[in-house]
Enzyme design. Structure first.
Site, PDB file in Angstrom:
ATOM      1  N   ASP A 160       0.839  -1.198   0.000  1.00  0.00           N
ATOM      2  CA  ASP A 160       0.000   0.000   0.000  1.00  0.00           C
ATOM      3  C   ASP A 160       0.876   1.251   0.000  1.00  0.00           C
ATOM      4  O   ASP A 160       0.601   2.227  -0.702  1.00  0.00           O
ATOM      5  CB  ASP A 160      -0.919  -0.015   1.238  1.00  0.00           C
ATOM      6  CG  ASP A 160      -1.605  -1.364   1.387  1.00  0.00           C
ATOM      7  OD1 ASP A 160      -2.384  -1.725   0.497  1.00  0.00           O
ATOM      8  OD2 ASP A 160      -1.326  -2.084   2.369  1.00  0.00           O
ATOM      9  N   HIS A 188      -4.727  -3.446   6.295  1.00  0.00           N
ATOM     10  CA  HIS A 188      -4.502  -3.704   4.864  1.00  0.00           C
ATOM     11  C   HIS A 188      -5.847  -4.137   4.258  1.00  0.00           C
ATOM     12  O   HIS A 188      -6.138  -5.320   4.107  1.00  0.00           O
ATOM     13  CB  HIS A 188      -3.443  -4.787   4.647  1.00  0.00           C
ATOM     14  CG  HIS A 188      -3.371  -5.204   3.196  1.00  0.00           C
ATOM     15  ND1 HIS A 188      -2.904  -4.372   2.214  1.00  0.00           N
ATOM     16  CD2 HIS A 188      -3.731  -6.342   2.560  1.00  0.00           C
ATOM     17  CE1 HIS A 188      -2.979  -4.969   1.039  1.00  0.00           C
ATOM     18  NE2 HIS A 188      -3.494  -6.176   1.228  1.00  0.00           N
TER      19      HIS A 188
END
Ligand code: NAD
Ligand code: LMR
Length: 329
Positions: A160, A188
Site C-alpha cells: 500500500d 490492509h
C-alpha cells in the site's frame, strides 16, 4: 570470514507470490548481497509437488548465496531454527463465504503456525504476514506464540505504501525517490488510510504541493485503498510480483534500516500510540535501525486524518473481536 546462513521460511511457497518471492530471496535482495540463506518452503500436501518444481528451478539458478532448500508440509519442521518467516499461504475468500468463515479458516492456518514458530523458531525470529486478512492473521499467529516478543509479528502494508508513492509521484510530476515520510495507517483493506499530510516531495510538504483536497479524498485515497481489487479485476488473480516486491522491501528495511529523514509503513502491534488500542496489529509510520523498528511519535493528526484512521482501526477492532469470539486469540 564466512557468514552463517540465515534461515528463511516461506509458507505458501508454491503459490503465485511464492514464485515471485523465492528467487529474489535467494539472489540476496531480502537480506543483502553478502548474506547467505537457507530456504524452507512450507506448503500443504497438495502444494508440495509444485514447490519441488520451484526448488528445482532455484537449483538451476545456481545462486551463490543459496545454501540449501528444504520442502515440508509440517510447520514444526518448516519453522525449525527460522530467523525470518514470511507467512504468505492463506485461505482466500471464495464465493458465498462470510467474513466469520474466512477468519475461522485462516485461524486454522495461523494459530498452528504461530505455535510452531513459538516452539521451533530461532530466538531472533522476525515474522511478516502477507496472507489476508494480513493484520488479523498476524494477530492470531502472535497470540499463539507467547514466548516470542509480540513486536516480532508484523503485517504487510508496504505494498500500500509503495502504491501510494507511485500515485503521488504521478500526480505531482515527481519521482518516487523525491517522496519521503508517507504513511499508511490502519488495516490492509479498503479502509486503510494513506496519509500525505506529513509527507515531503523534494523537501516540500506534499499536501501543500498537491493542494487539492478533492483529489486526495476522491481519487488518491480510493485508488490506493482499492488497488488490490482493481488488480484482481484486471488480472483475474491478485497482485503477485508487486506483493512479493513489497515483502522484500518490508524485511529488507526492518533488517537494514530506514534512510535518514525517511520512514516506512508497517503493520505492527500497537503500543497505544495515536489512540490505536494496544495490541491491535495496525499500520503506523516507523523508522528502523539495527533490526528494530520504532513508531514515529509526535505527528499532528488533523481532523481529515483522524476520522479515517479511526474508521480503519474500528474495522481492526471488529476483526479482533470476531477472532476472539471464535476462540482464535
Ligand atoms: P496463491 O493461492 O497463489 O498461493 C497460496 C499458496 O498457499 C498455495 O500454494 C497454497 O497451497 C498455500 N497454502 C494454503 N494453506 C497453507 C498452509 N496452511 N500452509 C502452507 N501453505 C499453504 O495465493 P497468492 O497469490 O500467493 O497470495 C497469497 C496470500 O497473500 C493471499 O491471502 C492474498 O490475498 C495475500 N496478499 C496479500 C497482500 C498484502 O499486501 N498484504 C498482497 C497480495 C496478496
Ligand atoms: C492486494 O492488496 O493486492 C491484495 O491484498 C488483494 C487481495 O485481496 O489478495
Amino acid at each position: 570470514m564466512t557468514r552463517t546462513p540465515v534461515n528463511v521460511t516461506v509458507t505458501g511457497a508454491a503459490g503465485q507470490i511464492g514464485y515471485a518471492l523465492l528467487f529474489r530471496i535467494a539472489s540476496g535482495h531480502l537480506l543483502g548481497a553478502d548474506v547467505p540463506v537457507k530456504l524452507r518452503l512450507l506448503e500443504i500436501p497438495q502444494g508440495l509437488k509444485a514447490a519441488e518444481g520451484t526448488a528445482m528451478e532455484l537449483d538451476d539458478c545456481a545462486f551463490p548465496l543459496l545454501q540449501g532448500i528444504e520442502i515440508t508440509d509440517d510447520p514444526n519442521v518448516g519453522f525449525d531454527g527460522a530467523n525470518v518467516a514470511l507467512l504468505v499461504g492463506a485461505r482466500p475468500r471464495t464465493k458465498g463465504m462470510e467474513r466469520g468463515d474466512l477468519l475461522s479458516a485462516n485461524g486454522g492456518i495461523f494459530k498452528p503456525q504461530g505455535k510452531a514458530i513459538n516452539d521451533n523458531a530461532a530466538d531472533d525470529i522476525k515474522v511478516l504476514v502477507v496472507g489476508n486478512p494480513a493484520n488479523t492473521n498476524a494477530l492470531i499467529a502472535q497470540a499463539a506464540a507467547p514466548d516470542v516478543p509480540a513486536e516480532r509479528f508484523t503485517a504487510m502494508t508496504r505494498l500500500d505504501h509503495n502504491r501510494a508513492l507511485s500515485q503521488l509521484a504521478k500526480k505531482t510530476g515527481s519521482t518516487v525517490s523525491d517522496i519521503k515520510r508517507l504513511t499508511i495507517w490502519g488495516n490492509h483493506s479498503a479502509t486503510q488510510y494513506p496519509d500525505i499530510f506529513h509527507a515531503e516531495i523534494a523537501g516540500k510538504n506534499a499536501a501543500e504541493v498537491v493542494n487539492d483536497e478533492q483529489w486526495l479524498a476522491d481519487t488518491f485515497i480510493p485508488t490506493v485503498a482499492k488497488r488490490g481489487a482493481a488488480i484482481i479485476e484486471a488480472r483475474g488473480a491478485s497482485s503477485a510480483a508487486s506483493a512479493a516486491n513489497a515483502a522484500i522491501d518490508h524485511v529488507h528495511t526492518w533488517v537494514n534500516g530506514t534512510a535518514a529523514g525517511d520512514w516506512t509503513s508497517m503493520g505492527i502491534p500497537s503500543d497505544g500510540s495515536y489512540g490505536v488500542p494496544e495490541g491491535l496489529i495496525s499500520s503506523f509510520p516507523v523508522t528502523c535501525k539495527d533490526g528494530k523498528y520504532e513508531i514515529v511519535q509526535g505527528l499532528d493528526i488533523n481532523e481529515f486524518s483522524r476520522a479515517r484512521i479511526d474508521a480503519s482501526v474500528q474495522e481492526l477492532k471488529e476483526e479482533r473481536d470476531a477472532v476472539r469470539e471464535l476462540g482464535l486469540i
